[in-house]
Motif scaffolding. Structure first.
Motif, PDB file in Angstrom:
ATOM      1  N   LEU A  29       0.872  -1.171   0.000  1.00 13.85           N
ATOM      2  CA  LEU A  29       0.000   0.000   0.000  1.00 13.85           C
ATOM      3  C   LEU A  29       0.908   1.221   0.000  1.00 13.85           C
ATOM      4  O   LEU A  29       1.652   1.459   0.945  1.00 13.85           O
ATOM      5  CB  LEU A  29      -0.903   0.011   1.233  1.00 13.85           C
ATOM      6  CG  LEU A  29      -1.884   1.194   1.325  1.00 13.85           C
ATOM      7  CD1 LEU A  29      -2.847   1.200   0.140  1.00 13.85           C
ATOM      8  CD2 LEU A  29      -2.648   1.155   2.641  1.00 13.85           C
ATOM      9  N   THR A  30       0.831   1.988  -1.088  1.00 12.90           N
ATOM     10  CA  THR A  30       1.723   3.134  -1.253  1.00 12.90           C
ATOM     11  C   THR A  30       0.943   4.437  -1.150  1.00 12.90           C
ATOM     12  O   THR A  30      -0.255   4.492  -1.441  1.00 12.90           O
ATOM     13  CB  THR A  30       2.455   3.080  -2.601  1.00 12.90           C
ATOM     14  OG1 THR A  30       1.488   3.189  -3.673  1.00 12.90           O
ATOM     15  CG2 THR A  30       3.222   1.782  -2.747  1.00 12.90           C
ATOM     16  N   SER A  31       1.657   5.472  -0.754  1.00  9.79           N
ATOM     17  CA  SER A  31       1.050   6.795  -0.612  1.00  9.79           C
ATOM     18  C   SER A  31       1.932   7.825  -1.278  1.00  9.79           C
ATOM     19  O   SER A  31       3.138   7.870  -1.037  1.00  9.79           O
ATOM     20  CB  SER A  31       0.879   7.138   0.876  1.00  9.79           C
ATOM     21  OG  SER A  31       0.481   8.484   1.040  1.00  9.79           O
TER      22      SER A  31
ATOM     23  N   LYS B   2      -2.628   3.708  -3.060  1.00 12.45           N
ATOM     24  CA  LYS B   2      -3.007   2.606  -3.948  1.00 12.45           C
ATOM     25  C   LYS B   2      -2.170   1.379  -3.630  1.00 12.45           C
ATOM     26  O   LYS B   2      -1.064   1.479  -3.083  1.00 12.45           O
ATOM     27  CB  LYS B   2      -2.830   2.995  -5.410  1.00 12.45           C
ATOM     28  CG  LYS B   2      -1.392   3.281  -5.821  1.00 12.45           C
ATOM     29  CD  LYS B   2      -1.300   3.623  -7.300  1.00 12.45           C
ATOM     30  CE  LYS B   2       0.152   3.907  -7.719  1.00 12.45           C
ATOM     31  NZ  LYS B   2       0.254   4.232  -9.157  1.00 12.45           N
ATOM     32  N   TRP B   3      -2.712   0.201  -3.973  1.00 16.88           N
ATOM     33  CA  TRP B   3      -1.984  -1.044  -3.827  1.00 16.88           C
ATOM     34  C   TRP B   3      -1.190  -1.313  -5.094  1.00 16.88           C
ATOM     35  O   TRP B   3      -1.681  -1.140  -6.207  1.00 16.88           O
ATOM     36  CB  TRP B   3      -2.941  -2.205  -3.582  1.00 16.88           C
ATOM     37  CG  TRP B   3      -3.520  -2.232  -2.201  1.00 16.88           C
ATOM     38  CD1 TRP B   3      -4.752  -1.795  -1.819  1.00 16.88           C
ATOM     39  CD2 TRP B   3      -2.880  -2.719  -1.025  1.00 16.88           C
ATOM     40  NE1 TRP B   3      -4.925  -1.984  -0.475  1.00 16.88           N
ATOM     41  CE2 TRP B   3      -3.793  -2.558   0.045  1.00 16.88           C
ATOM     42  CE3 TRP B   3      -1.634  -3.282  -0.773  1.00 16.88           C
ATOM     43  CZ2 TRP B   3      -3.476  -2.931   1.345  1.00 16.88           C
ATOM     44  CZ3 TRP B   3      -1.330  -3.663   0.525  1.00 16.88           C
ATOM     45  CH2 TRP B   3      -2.245  -3.489   1.569  1.00 16.88           C
ATOM     46  N   VAL B   4       0.052  -1.737  -4.917  1.00 21.25           N
ATOM     47  CA  VAL B   4       0.913  -2.139  -6.017  1.00 21.25           C
ATOM     48  C   VAL B   4       1.395  -3.548  -5.707  1.00 21.25           C
ATOM     49  O   VAL B   4       1.933  -3.799  -4.622  1.00 21.25           O
ATOM     50  CB  VAL B   4       2.123  -1.197  -6.175  1.00 21.25           C
ATOM     51  CG1 VAL B   4       3.008  -1.641  -7.323  1.00 21.25           C
ATOM     52  CG2 VAL B   4       1.657   0.243  -6.387  1.00 21.25           C
ATOM     53  N   GLN B   5       1.209  -4.492  -6.625  1.00 18.98           N
ATOM     54  CA  GLN B   5       1.538  -5.873  -6.318  1.00 18.98           C
ATOM     55  C   GLN B   5       2.424  -6.506  -7.381  1.00 18.98           C
ATOM     56  O   GLN B   5       2.488  -6.052  -8.529  1.00 18.98           O
ATOM     57  CB  GLN B   5       0.275  -6.709  -6.152  1.00 18.98           C
ATOM     58  CG  GLN B   5      -0.512  -6.969  -7.423  1.00 18.98           C
ATOM     59  CD  GLN B   5      -1.764  -7.766  -7.141  1.00 18.98           C
ATOM     60  OE1 GLN B   5      -2.690  -7.282  -6.465  1.00 18.98           O
ATOM     61  NE2 GLN B   5      -1.817  -8.992  -7.655  1.00 18.98           N
ATOM     62  N   SER B   6       3.099  -7.573  -6.977  1.00 18.07           N
ATOM     63  CA  SER B   6       3.928  -8.331  -7.903  1.00 18.07           C
ATOM     64  C   SER B   6       3.025  -9.160  -8.810  1.00 18.07           C
ATOM     65  O   SER B   6       1.976  -9.643  -8.409  1.00 18.07           O
ATOM     66  CB  SER B   6       4.891  -9.236  -7.127  1.00 18.07           C
ATOM     67  OG  SER B   6       4.170 -10.107  -6.251  1.00 18.07           O
ATOM     68  N   ASP B   7       3.446  -9.323 -10.053  1.00 14.61           N
ATOM     69  CA  ASP B   7       2.683 -10.135 -11.004  1.00 14.61           C
ATOM     70  C   ASP B   7       2.883 -11.617 -10.756  1.00 14.61           C
ATOM     71  O   ASP B   7       2.057 -12.437 -11.126  1.00 14.61           O
ATOM     72  CB  ASP B   7       3.090  -9.791 -12.441  1.00 14.61           C
ATOM     73  CG  ASP B   7       2.708  -8.367 -12.825  1.00 14.61           C
ATOM     74  OD1 ASP B   7       1.671  -7.892 -12.333  1.00 14.61           O
ATOM     75  OD2 ASP B   7       3.447  -7.742 -13.604  1.00 14.61           O
ATOM     76  N   LYS B   8       3.997 -11.953 -10.158  1.00 16.42           N
ATOM     77  CA  LYS B   8       4.303 -13.350  -9.877  1.00 16.42           C
ATOM     78  C   LYS B   8       4.870 -13.458  -8.472  1.00 16.42           C
ATOM     79  O   LYS B   8       5.187 -12.448  -7.832  1.00 16.42           O
ATOM     80  CB  LYS B   8       5.306 -13.884 -10.898  1.00 16.42           C
ATOM     81  CG  LYS B   8       6.607 -13.090 -10.947  1.00 16.42           C
ATOM     82  CD  LYS B   8       7.518 -13.590 -12.061  1.00 16.42           C
ATOM     83  CE  LYS B   8       8.804 -12.770 -12.108  1.00 16.42           C
ATOM     84  NZ  LYS B   8       9.706 -13.198 -13.194  1.00 16.42           N
ATOM     85  N   ALA B   9       4.996 -14.680  -7.985  1.00 14.30           N
ATOM     86  CA  ALA B   9       5.563 -14.892  -6.651  1.00 14.30           C
ATOM     87  C   ALA B   9       7.011 -14.409  -6.621  1.00 14.30           C
ATOM     88  O   ALA B   9       7.781 -14.653  -7.556  1.00 14.30           O
ATOM     89  CB  ALA B   9       5.489 -16.365  -6.284  1.00 14.30           C
TER      90      ALA B   9
END
Length: 250
Positions: free
Chosen positions: A216-218, A224-231
């Motif tokens: 969770l970035t500000s 907004k949430w930023v996530q990895s596409d893969k493990a």
């Protein structure tokens, strides 16, 4: 308590100054310094970076006041800082990274010895800044521009498979990381990690298998949430391992 004044130099910067010298949206505070044997940062800083916190940005780092440390969310943030003594200090100032927490009377910046010396107009003038001990400064938040993707380190105190702690490194952008979660494939749920301290997040009894991670970035008022596409965390992770994610933060 320090006084923070916001000044708008945008028009002046657009027409009169080079972009690298523009301090639009400036704030005013004070800075002092601390010493280490090599003039760099300290590996025992409150952000939990270890040796990375000593050497990052060529050792030009600082211990931030509560206002800038933000209970750890400010770890890794970069600031362009210049002192206001025009006779001693350069126009551009220097870029520094938050790796620790601390403050003195009215100071937001306790700079490493190297960073404090970089404020001087000429290297031979640095001794006069050190003699002052504390200087008036103006500063602004900037992007660190490390290049590459966000890095994680499995904290040395982690114990596979019962306790996982990670250190978020080189976030680089003008964003703060407020929270971290890992994804459990079995339940198809995101599980919150606890901010242990600084940039260190931990989780007892983490899920089995490879783990995706999201942050969770500000940036200002926007989150907004930023996530990895893969493990990105392997199933049989090891304490002390550094991992490159597929995430870049702006």
């Amino acid at each position: 308590m320090a006084v923070f004044l916001k000044n708008d130099y945008t028009v002046l910067c657009m027409f009169l100054l080079l972009p690298t010298l523009c301090y639009s949206n400036n704030y005013v505070s004070r800075a002092t310094y601390y010493s280490t044997p090599d003039g760099k940062g300290t590996p025992s800083g409150a952000c939990g970076y270890g040796d990375y916190g000593k050497d990052v940005n060529s050792g030009q780092v600082f211990a931030a006041s509560k206002r800038l440390y933000k209970n750890g969310a400010g770890c890794g943030a970069c600031y362009q800082v210049r002192c206001k003594d025009k006779g001693l200090c350069s126009e551009e100032g220097t870029k520094v990274v938050v790796t620790d927490s601390g403050e003195g009377p009215g100071t937001d910046f306790i700079l490493s010895y190297r960073a404090y010396a970089k404020l001087a107009k000429q290297p031979n003038m640095a001794k006069h800044l050190f003699a002052k001990g504390v200087v008036e400064v103006e500063y602004r938040r900037v992007s660190c521009k490390y290049g590459g993707n966000l890095m994680l380190k499995i904290n040395e105190h982690s114990k596979y498979p019962n306790y996982l702690a990670i250190v978020v490194m080189n976030q680089g952008g003008a964003t703060d990381i407020l929270a971290v979660e890992v994804y459990e494939e079995e339940t198809q749920e995101w599980i919150s990690m606890r901010r242990s301290y600084g940039a260190v997040f931990d989780l007892p009894n983490p899920p089995n298998g490879e783990l995706k991670v999201r942050f969770l970035t500000s940036a200002g008022a926007e989150t907004k949430w930023v996530q990895s596409d893969k493990a990105v965390i392997p199933a049989e992770w090891e304490a002390g391992t550094t991992i490159e994610t597929d995430i870049q933060l702006s």
